[in-house]
Design a protein around this motif. Structure first.
Motif, short mmCIF file in Angstrom:
data_model
loop_
_atom_site.label_atom_id
_atom_site.label_comp_id
_atom_site.label_asym_id
_atom_site.label_seq_id
_atom_site.Cartn_x
_atom_site.Cartn_y
_atom_site.Cartn_z
N THR A 14 9.10 7.58 8.11
CA THR A 14 7.68 7.54 7.73
C THR A 14 7.45 8.64 6.71
O THR A 14 7.70 9.81 6.98
CB THR A 14 6.78 7.77 8.97
OG1 THR A 14 7.04 6.73 9.91
CG2 THR A 14 5.31 7.74 8.58
N VAL A 15 6.97 8.23 5.54
CA VAL A 15 6.72 9.21 4.49
C VAL A 15 5.22 9.46 4.28
O VAL A 15 4.84 10.39 3.59
CB VAL A 15 7.36 8.78 3.15
CG1 VAL A 15 8.88 8.80 3.26
CG2 VAL A 15 6.86 7.43 2.69
N LEU A 16 4.40 8.62 4.92
CA LEU A 16 2.96 8.77 4.79
C LEU A 16 2.28 8.20 6.02
O LEU A 16 2.66 7.14 6.52
CB LEU A 16 2.43 8.02 3.56
CG LEU A 16 0.91 7.98 3.39
CD1 LEU A 16 0.38 9.34 2.96
CD2 LEU A 16 0.50 6.91 2.40
N ARG A 17 1.30 8.92 6.52
CA ARG A 17 0.40 8.40 7.55
C ARG A 17 -0.97 9.01 7.26
O ARG A 17 -1.15 10.21 7.35
CB ARG A 17 0.84 8.78 8.96
CG ARG A 17 -0.22 8.36 10.00
CD ARG A 17 0.26 8.42 11.41
NE ARG A 17 1.27 7.40 11.60
CZ ARG A 17 2.37 7.59 12.33
NH1 ARG A 17 2.60 8.72 12.94
NH2 ARG A 17 3.25 6.62 12.45
N VAL A 18 -1.90 8.15 6.86
CA VAL A 18 -3.27 8.59 6.61
C VAL A 18 -4.21 7.74 7.45
O VAL A 18 -3.96 6.55 7.67
CB VAL A 18 -3.68 8.51 5.11
CG1 VAL A 18 -2.97 9.56 4.29
CG2 VAL A 18 -3.42 7.14 4.54
N MET A 19 -5.27 8.39 7.94
CA MET A 19 -6.25 7.68 8.75
C MET A 19 -7.65 7.96 8.20
O MET A 19 -7.99 9.11 7.95
CB MET A 19 -6.14 8.08 10.21
CG MET A 19 -4.79 7.68 10.79
SD MET A 19 -4.57 8.10 12.52
CE MET A 19 -5.65 6.93 13.28
N TYR A 20 -8.41 6.88 8.01
CA TYR A 20 -9.76 6.97 7.49
C TYR A 20 -10.73 6.39 8.52
O TYR A 20 -10.55 5.25 8.96
CB TYR A 20 -9.91 6.16 6.19
CG TYR A 20 -9.00 6.57 5.07
CD1 TYR A 20 -9.42 7.50 4.11
CD2 TYR A 20 -7.73 6.03 4.93
CE1 TYR A 20 -8.60 7.86 3.06
CE2 TYR A 20 -6.89 6.39 3.89
CZ TYR A 20 -7.33 7.31 2.95
OH TYR A 20 -6.51 7.67 1.91
N LYS A 21 -11.75 7.15 8.86
CA LYS A 21 -12.80 6.64 9.74
C LYS A 21 -13.65 5.64 8.95
O LYS A 21 -13.69 5.71 7.71
CB LYS A 21 -13.69 7.79 10.24
CG LYS A 21 -12.97 8.75 11.16
CD LYS A 21 -13.90 9.88 11.58
CE LYS A 21 -13.15 10.85 12.47
NZ LYS A 21 -13.98 12.03 12.80
N PRO A 22 -14.35 4.73 9.64
CA PRO A 22 -15.17 3.74 8.92
C PRO A 22 -16.19 4.38 7.98
O PRO A 22 -16.40 3.90 6.87
CB PRO A 22 -15.88 2.97 10.04
CG PRO A 22 -15.05 3.18 11.25
CD PRO A 22 -14.37 4.51 11.09
N GLU A 23 -16.79 5.50 8.41
CA GLU A 23 -17.79 6.14 7.55
C GLU A 23 -17.15 6.76 6.31
O GLU A 23 -17.78 6.87 5.25
CB GLU A 23 -18.63 7.17 8.32
CG GLU A 23 -17.84 8.22 9.06
CD GLU A 23 -17.47 7.85 10.50
OE1 GLU A 23 -17.12 8.78 11.24
OE2 GLU A 23 -17.49 6.68 10.87
N THR A 24 -15.88 7.15 6.41
CA THR A 24 -15.17 7.69 5.25
C THR A 24 -14.85 6.57 4.27
O THR A 24 -15.04 6.71 3.06
CB THR A 24 -13.88 8.41 5.69
OG1 THR A 24 -14.22 9.43 6.64
CG2 THR A 24 -13.16 9.03 4.51
N VAL A 25 -14.38 5.44 4.79
CA VAL A 25 -14.10 4.28 3.93
C VAL A 25 -15.38 3.86 3.20
O VAL A 25 -15.34 3.56 2.01
CB VAL A 25 -13.53 3.10 4.76
CG1 VAL A 25 -13.42 1.84 3.90
CG2 VAL A 25 -12.17 3.45 5.35
N ALA A 26 -16.50 3.91 3.88
CA ALA A 26 -17.78 3.52 3.26
C ALA A 26 -18.15 4.45 2.10
O ALA A 26 -18.76 4.01 1.12
CB ALA A 26 -18.89 3.52 4.31
#
Length: 172
Positions: free
Chosen positions: A133-145
């Motif tokens: 695994t070279v990348l793992r990013v997590m975005y909350k729904p409000e961040t995506v918005a």
């Protein structure tokens, strides 16, 4: 209950005052209108249960859109933890490939956590390759918005993630 009783009483008074023929039907249009108004004040139908609401095929929706720009991506939607998980098997251009993933999730208006993992074969100093695994990013729904996928600078695309792991091989 009191409101329903009151409406019934008004209906009876109107029916008696306007007259009802022997067949039981109102003899004046006003009485029939009042009777219809009283019967239309019933409660709205109950909300459908979760079992009655058709499931959205999020994996299908996103896979079709994402495959155009990221052909090596796999979309997995996990209902239990409400996460859209996109797995990308590639090394080249993963920053640029994050944009269409963000855009697809934003355009589909999905209220779920977005997790993007990138897998790649990494070579050690002896020339041996192994998948990692070279990348793992997590975005909350409000961040995506908040993100404009078309306008965001590639240098910031992972920096605005709510959680991230970026392998040194991907750092600028």
């Amino acid at each position: 209950m009191i409101a329903i009783g009151s409406l019934m009483a008004v209906g009876i008074v109107v029916a008696v005052s306007t007259g009802v023929d022997e067949g039981g039907s109102a003899s004046s249009p006003a009485a029939s209108t009042t009777a219809r108004a009283a019967s239309s004040t019933t409660e709205p139908p109950p909300e459908p249960s979760p079992e009655q609401v058709p499931e959205r095929n999020i994996e299908g929706e996103l896979t079709e859109v994402i495959r155009e720009d990221v052909p090596t991506a796999t979309v997995v939607y996990t209902k239990d933890d409400n996460t859209v998980h996109v797995i990308v098997v590639t090394m080249g251009g993963i920053r640029a490939q994050t944009k269409p993933i963000l855009k697809a999730v934003k355009d589909a208006n999905i209220d779920a956590m977005l997790r993007i993992d990138a897998l790649a074969d990494l070579k050690d100093r002896y020339g041996n390759s192994s998948p990692d695994t070279v990348l793992r990013v997590m975005y909350k729904p409000e961040t995506v918005a908040r993100i404009d996928p078309d306008g965001i600078d590639l240098r910031h695309i992972w920096a605005v993630a709510d959680e991230s792991y970026v392998h040194p091989a991907l750092e600028w």
